[in-house]
Design a protein around this motif. Structure first.
Motif: not given
Length: 618
Positions: A398-401, A437-440
């Motif tokens: 979610e945090a971009g990793w 995961t659904e995250s921008p």
């Protein structure tokens, strides 16, 4: 003579790979005048320059010894195959990078034993340095060969080759040893060894003889010198804030494995993983204060210009003052200095913390579940759950990793194919979390790397009496995982099975293994941890010629009541504790983290002064 030697080097270095390994003269190197009174210490790392220059222990001891006016510590590394060939063809002995003098001209040559597969390199370096291989053949003019490091907790396979073993943390012992040498210079070699023997933490293998039963078990260990101690107690530093740490480190001209500042935040680990030797032999856990670490960081950044600080320990997220330290190190963000944590526990990992650390440079995340099922994680006392891992990786995605490495061990005691299947399942569940995961911030380039090493029973662990898998069993399990991990988003790395088995032989080996080591080295074995160079068949020839079956060491289970080759060493944890932990492993029950509940491992009575669970007031 020196000019002639240097001229020869100038002509030959262009012929080898990475000549920067062999020239020295780096920034921050120590230069001293050598007089008749100078005590000369060659720190010998039994691997190539790039590996040795990444080792924190070498940086610490180089600094510590060179702080002493009367001592000059220099460095030498194992030359790579091409350089060794050139050296032998041109009669160039192994030399130190500082003075370019050969090893045989030193008072001490100290090897660090970081892993068993470097043992053949030690013999090769002695030979190249024109020092007799066997300790019995060394005379009054030859240097003393000292070894230390984690493998010093069982040096019996090297007993015929080394003079002095330092057990525990060398900062506590080396200066005492140098002082004894200084005060007794001119005394005979044997008398000096007797004086060294009186120091706590010093083991002189030649002062003991070992008798074996016909079936190979040790019958008794006899001392050959009056006053030789029955047990060698390890040494450890009680207050890390008061110990020497380099304020300057040497800057290599070539890329090394870890090319950055390393700050050691604490030593020891009290999580109690039952396979982990470091977690047992480095007890008790001791932290450095944030104030000392801040000062160390400032000095090293000023002296080197590095742009990365690595916080080093067995499990850095267990450092109790980590937020305070990180908050301080954030001051260097504007100078583009990044901070990394190479050792992460799943259950103490924080995405917020990782985000703070990686604002300057974002790298992948590495976790070590170690086993594929909860049952086996309880057997090894890992203390983490599948949900710990899946929750953590979900937050990371979610945090971009997008790049996650997962380390496992195969061949652990009680392991079944269900546990192997669990490794594949867990990797797929991690990938599944990514897809859900659904995250921008979601990273488009997901990559899951599964790595497996093979269990090696290590001394002073609850599993020291257990055998390891055969090569065939290891290959079967690796092949199964290869067949299961077919998704192109998941890659699989594995450890060479023959290497693991040989490591198992040396890890629990006795003095008889020394002749196999010598025979294999004479047949050309060296750099055994390098897959492309490792000569398994040659090693097996050496075992056969010496009449020794490697399976008797690697796969065999040891009885709990037999005399073990390493019993002469007192590592601080008691045998009663190790037996209790082994029993709990087979009962699949866990032991609480030491900071929450004392497990009576023996370290408090070992010291008599140490108080655990009360960091800072020892």
């Amino acid at each position: 003579m020196k000019k002639e030697f240097l001229d020869k080097l100038d002509d030959l270095l262009p012929l080898v790979e990475s000549p920067g390994r062999y020239v020295g003269n780096e920034l921050n190197v120590v230069e001293k005048d050598i007089t008749a009174d100078t005590i000369r210490f060659a720190f010998a790392f039994p691997d190539i320059y790039e590996v040795g220059m990444s080792h924190l222990g070498m940086k610490i001891l180089y600094h510590l010894l060179n702080e002493q006016e009367a001592v000059y510590c220099e460095r030498t590394f194992a030359p790579w195959i091409d350089m060794e060939k050139v050296m032998r063809e041109n009669d160039i002995p192994l030399y130190t990078l500082e003075s370019k003098d050969k090893l045989s001209n030193f008072d001490f040559v100290g090897f660090t034993l970081q892993y068993e597969m470097s043992f053949s390199n030690i013999l090769n370096m002695l030979d190249l340095g024109q020092i007799p291989i066997y300790s019995k053949d060394r005379g009054e003019e030859d240097p003393f060969i000292i070894v230390g490091g984690p493998c010093a907790f069982n040096t019996e396979p090297l007993a015929d080759f080394v003079d002095i073993v330092v057990v525990g943390e060398a900062e506590e012992v080396l200066l005492e040893l140098i002082d004894v040498y200084k005060r007794n210079k001119g005394t005979s070699r044997k008398d000096l060894l007797k004086k060294f023997m009186a120091l706590k933490g010093v083991y002189i293998p030649s002062f003991y003889d070992v008798e074996y039963r016909n079936e190979g078990e040790i019958l008794q260990v006899k001392s050959l010198v009056e006053g030789a101690p029955e047990k060698i107690q390890k040494r450890y530093i009680e207050d890390l804030d008061k110990v020497s740490f380099p304020d300057k480190i040497i800057l290599p001209y070539i890329q090394t494995v870890h090319d950055r500042i390393m700050l050691e935040v604490f030593r020891g680990c009290t999580r109690g993983c039952r396979f982990c030797q470091a977690g047992m032999i480095y007890r008790p856990m001791r932290e450095k204060s944030p104030e000392r670490l801040k000062e160390d960081a400032r000095k090293l950044l000023e002296a080197t210009g590095y742009d990365e600080i690595s916080l080093s320990s067995l499990s850095t997220t267990d450092y109790s003052k980590l937020p305070e330290l990180i908050n301080h190190l954030k001051e260097y963000e504007e100078k583009k200095v990044s901070v990394s944590l190479p050792s992460l526990r799943i259950d103490t990992f924080s995405i917020g913390l990782a985000d703070e650390l990686q604002k300057v440079r974002k790298s992948g995340l590495t976790f070590a579940p170690e086993a594929g099922t909860q049952r086996l994680r309880d057997v090894i006392n890992k203390g983490v759950t599948e949900e710990d891992l899946l929750t953590t990786v979900s937050e990371a995605f979610e945090a971009g990793w997008g790049h996650v490495k997962l380390y496992f061990m195969i061949g652990l005691p009680t392991e079944t194919m269900e546990d192997i299947e669990g490794i594949a399942d867990l990797a797929e569940k991690v990938l599944d979390r990514y897809y859900k995961t659904e995250s921008p911030k979601k990273n488009r380039n997901v990559k899951i790397v599964v790595s497996t090493s093979s269990f090696v029973p290590k001394v002073f662990t609850p599993f020291q009496w257990e055998g390891q898998n055969s090569i065939e069993e290891i290959i079967e399990k690796q092949n199964y995982l290869k067949s299961r991990l077919k998704n192109r988003k998941i890659s699989y790395n594995w450890h060479e099975p023959g290497l693991s088995v040989l490591e198992g032989v040396f890890a629990r080996g006795d003095r008889r293994i020394g002749k196999v080591l010598y025979t294999a080295w004479k047949k050309g074995c060296k750099f055994d941890d390098t897959r492309e160079i490792f000569k398994y068949d040659v090693w097996m020839e050496a075992f056969e010629e010496c009449g020794i079956n490697p399976e008797d060491y690697a796969q065999a289970k040891r009885r709990e009541d037999e005399i073990l080759p390493w019993d002469i060493i007192d590592a601080g944890v008691s045998k009663a504790f190790l037996r209790k932990e082994k029993k709990k492993a087979f009962e699949e029950t866990t032991t609480e983290y030491c900071r929450n509940d004392c497990s009576n491992c023996g370290i408090t009575s070992f010291s008599g002064r140490w108080v655990c669970n009360d960091l800072g007031s020892n």
